[in-house]
Write an enzyme that holds these catalytic residues in place. Structure first.
Site: not given
Length: 290
Positions: A187, A192, A207, A210
């Site tokens: 990903d 991120h 961040i 998830g």
């Protein structure tokens, strides 16, 4: 509108050949925080090839993931990465995942829901190898600013955690470089890793993925209530309720069926960020097991 619902739903399923090996599994396990302590016997099941088993959430990245969000999810969908968040994930296991394998993933847009200020796109994947089905998954993508087109709102699942005290609570520290390591499993969303990109999306800093929190939570539940036996897991679903910043701590609360996870049943979990007054991270989280 960047989302043409009729075109997206009518598109032919996409078939992709995928493959993985023990190095991919090891990298994934490290990416969700395995290996602490590095020589712990229980951790070596995740980090040493001679003892390796596969945490079922590896399915979310096997072969590069179920169509990484790159702005071109499929026909009829063209979205801005800065407006995209992962809304939820459901995984159904048909049998334990092999340490290495080759399979065919069939992906399609199963639904597009109108949440008013946002759209939710449900990406469905079915994965099978020569021996039959391996896993199925639904990946819910939340796209801010793309709702209001008059579509269905979709189902609203809200399984409340039990009112009693949790059976177990585990704190899982997230390393400062966790997102940088996890993204190597496929990903590459700059949200991120790139502070400037994160700022355009409204965040103070990059961040955590998830799905990294998703994997770390499943590991915590498996190790705490299922004796570390990954083969017992049959399904795992969650809703992403809030963000995690690298360097924070996940507090995982767990409620098991009456036998405490010793026999078939389900485990409900709730996950919060300790350092931000236990802000919700994962909600509606259920693990079904044998």
């Amino acid at each position: 509108m960047p989302i043409d619902v009729a075109k997206a739903l009518a598109a032919e399923p996409r078939r992709t050949e995928i493959a993985w090996n023990h190095k991919d599994v090891l990298l994934y396990h490290l990416g969700i925080g395995a290996g602490r302590p590095a020589t712990g016997a229980d951790e070596l099941r995740y980090t040493l090839e001679s003892r390796l088993h596969v945490l079922p959430s590896f399915a979310t990245v096997a072969g590069g993931g179920p169509g990484s969000v790159d702005g071109s999810i499929g026909p009829g969908i063209d979205v801005d990465l800065a407006a995209v968040l992962h809304g939820g994930q459901r995984l159904v296991l048909h049998r334990p995942l092999p340490v290495s394998g080759r399979a065919v993933r069939t992906g399609s847009v199963a639904a597009v829901y109108d949440k008013g200020k946002a759209a939710v796109i449900v990406l469905r994947s079915e994965v099978a190898d020569d021996d039959g089905p391996l896993w199925s998954s639904d990946n819910e993508i939340f796209v801010r600013g793309e709702g209001g087109f008059g579509g269905e709102r979709g189902p609203s699942r809200r399984p409340e955690p039990p009112t009693r005290a949790p059976d177990k609570t585990v704190d899982v520290p997230v390393r400062e470089d966790q997102a940088l390591l996890y993204r190597l499993s496929g990903d590459w969303n700059p949200l991120h890793a790139d502070p400037e990109f994160a700022a355009t999306a409204g965040f103070d800093r990059p961040i955590l993925h998830g799905l990294c929190s998703y994997g770390a939570t499943l590991k915590a539940v498996t190790d705490t209530l299922l004796g570390g036996d990954v083969a017992r897991i049959r399904s795992y679903a969650t809703r992403f309720a809030g963000v995690v910043y690298p360097g924070e701590t996940l507090r995982v609360r767990m409620w098991a069926d009456g036998d405490g996870g010793a026999g078939p049943g389900r485990i409900v979990a709730a996950v919060a960020a300790v350092e931000r007054d236990e802000a919700p991270v994962l909600a509606d989280t259920v693990i079904e097991h044998t």
